[in-house]
Design an enzyme around this catalytic site. Structure first.
Site, PDB file in Angstrom:
ATOM      1  N   GLY A 123      -4.348  -8.160 -10.886  1.00 46.50           N
ATOM      2  CA  GLY A 123      -4.776  -8.473  -9.536  1.00 46.50           C
ATOM      3  C   GLY A 123      -4.554  -9.943  -9.227  1.00 46.50           C
ATOM      4  O   GLY A 123      -4.312 -10.760 -10.114  1.00 46.50           O
ATOM      5  N   GLY A 177      -4.873  -4.833 -13.203  1.00 45.67           N
ATOM      6  CA  GLY A 177      -4.611  -3.932 -12.083  1.00 45.67           C
ATOM      7  C   GLY A 177      -3.350  -3.112 -12.244  1.00 45.67           C
ATOM      8  O   GLY A 177      -3.227  -2.034 -11.660  1.00 45.67           O
ATOM      9  N   GLU A 200      -9.174  -9.059 -19.523  1.00 42.40           N
ATOM     10  CA  GLU A 200     -10.135  -9.711 -18.635  1.00 42.40           C
ATOM     11  C   GLU A 200     -11.102 -10.660 -19.338  1.00 42.40           C
ATOM     12  O   GLU A 200     -11.577 -11.628 -18.726  1.00 42.40           O
ATOM     13  CB  GLU A 200     -10.913  -8.655 -17.850  1.00 42.40           C
ATOM     14  CG  GLU A 200     -10.142  -8.027 -16.701  1.00 42.40           C
ATOM     15  CD  GLU A 200      -9.168  -6.954 -17.126  1.00 42.40           C
ATOM     16  OE1 GLU A 200      -8.441  -6.426 -16.278  1.00 42.40           O
ATOM     17  OE2 GLU A 200      -9.124  -6.636 -18.347  1.00 42.40           O
ATOM     18  N   ASP A 208     -11.677  -3.544 -15.704  1.00 42.97           N
ATOM     19  CA  ASP A 208     -12.040  -2.712 -14.557  1.00 42.97           C
ATOM     20  C   ASP A 208     -10.872  -1.774 -14.256  1.00 42.97           C
ATOM     21  O   ASP A 208     -10.166  -1.383 -15.164  1.00 42.97           O
ATOM     22  CB  ASP A 208     -12.468  -3.572 -13.364  1.00 42.97           C
ATOM     23  CG  ASP A 208     -11.335  -4.363 -12.731  1.00 42.97           C
ATOM     24  OD1 ASP A 208     -10.327  -4.643 -13.421  1.00 42.97           O
ATOM     25  OD2 ASP A 208     -11.453  -4.712 -11.540  1.00 42.97           O
TER      26      ASP A 208
END
Length: 416
Positions: A123, A177, A200, A208
């Protein structure tokens, strides 16, 4: 396709019966992006806006969509950012997938990344950092990032339920992502160039995009170990963890796409696949399982440090350099992901993300790794030993005032 999902989705979307993820985001955040055309001509078509085209000054589209025979091909098109996802791209992907889901001319959908570096590096964390640190930020100010995550998580769930074969070419970098738009698909292809994973904890955050579900359902404790170390995974490790299905040499990808225009993906991939490479995670199964029998992240790290395996002690040193808060939360979230479905894991990740936005380590991690690039984050607290008991559980606690609404996905493709 399910019987209850056979009505024309494009018409339902246009009528409002199937809400698109865009519009006014939660907490007042705006969602960018407009739907693209139902079909691209055979020469290719583009949707969205993005970086300036070389030599023209005109913006290039961030997502390309084209029809090649019976194949609908999506190309993420931010090559200078290794196709990092932003809010516009998420909404464009949603709109295109909804249109193709009920299009009888499209038998298979595939996704790839533009450029030579990879499918998607994650992301747009620079935008997230700007949101967390904007000058007018107050404790009650809304986060635009929550709107982005809401729509991204809906997209992840849509891909997992997609009624047609969804082929992800996980070539090059596939991180964060990028895992969300690939590893939930029905055919996930890795190559000798693949470097995938959910890194992350390196930026003071927790996996996530459904990563806690994927890692939670990996063999043994290998998924939890991948989450805590944040290591880049090669093709062998991705296959072992269940993030991918087949190994195809990168040189064969053009042929794979060409044959998907006419043939079923299962047969094409089987014909082009090569033997799976070895997995270091599989080789380390014994010491990983022994260490991750510990209850807390601190227990795990101490067990790694005490291990006779050199690889275990090296892993402990790596984890010690990550955000202690992120490490503890990631372990708890992956373990929770093992006991739930994808929708449940996404809801957990939504709660965790909201709390990281209001904390210290996420902004500090992005600053150190991406903004200033000094690689010297100052975590608070600095050591796992100093982490307050119950921190991880508090991050995973429900958010009654701000639940994650996944109903748009249910409206497009109801749960099985």
């Amino acid at each position: 396709m399910r019987d209850d999902a056979r009505s024309p989705l494009a018409s339902r979307l246009a009528s409002g019966a199937v809400p698109a993820p865009g519009g006014v985001s939660v907490l007042g955040a705006g969602a960018a992006g407009q739907p693209g055309p139902d079909h691209a001509p055979s020469g290719g078509s583009a949707t969205g806006t993005g970086h300036a085209a070389s030599g023209t000054g005109a913006p290039e589209p961030t997502v390309l969509a084209e029809v090649r025979g019976r194949l609908g091909l999506i190309t993420l098109n931010r090559p200078r950012a290794v196709n990092a996802l932003n809010h516009e791209m998420v909404n464009l992907l949603w709109s295109q997938l909804v249109r193709w889901a009920d299009d009888p001319a499209i038998a298979t959908v595939a996704i790839q990344g533009a450029g030579e570096r990879g499918l998607c590096a994650g992301g747009d964390v620079v935008a997230i950092h700007a949101d967390m640190t904007r000058p007018d930020r107050t404790p009650t100010a809304p986060y635009d990032t929550m709107g982005f995550w809401r729509d991204e998580y809906r997209l992840n769930l849509l891909i997992s339920r997609y009624p047609k074969p969804y082929v992800a070419l996980m070539d090059g970098l596939v991180l964060g992502g990028g895992i969300g738009v690939s590893a939930h698909g029905s055919f996930r292809v890795v190559t000798e160039r693949t470097r995938s994973g959910l890194p992350e904890t390196q930026i003071g955050f927790s996996p996530d995009v459904g990563g806690t579900y994927l890692l939670g359902h990996a063999p043994g404790a290998a998924g939890a170990h991948a989450a805590l170390t944040g290591a880049h995974l090669d093709a062998g490790d991705a296959l072992y963890l269940g993030l991918a299905d087949a190994f195809v040499p990168s040189g064969a990808l053009p042929e794979l796409l060409d044959r998907l225009e006419r043939e079923e993906p299962g047969a094409v991939i089987e014909a082009l696949a090569a033997p799976a490479p070895p997995s270091a995670l599989r080789d380390g199964e014994a010491w990983i399982e022994e260490a991750y029998a510990g209850r807390t992240a601190l227990d795990v790290v101490r067990a790694l440090e005490a291990s006779e395996a050199e690889e275990a002690r090296g892993a402990a040193e790596v984890i010690r350099g990550k955000s202690p808060t992120a490490v503890a939360v990631a372990l708890a979230a992956v373990r929770a992901g093992a006991g739930t479905d994808l929708a449940g894991a996404l809801k957990n990740e939504w709660r965790v993300g909201y709390r990281f936005l209001g904390g210290h380590d996420f902004a500090e991690g992005i600053r150190a790794q991406v903004i200033d690039k000094d690689r010297t984050p100052k975590w608070e607290p600095a050591r796992l030993e100093d982490l307050s008991p119950g921190t991880a559980e508090a991050y995973l606690a429900p958010l009654p005032h701000l639940p994650l609404d996944l109903s748009p996905v249910d409206a497009v493709i109801p749960p099985a």
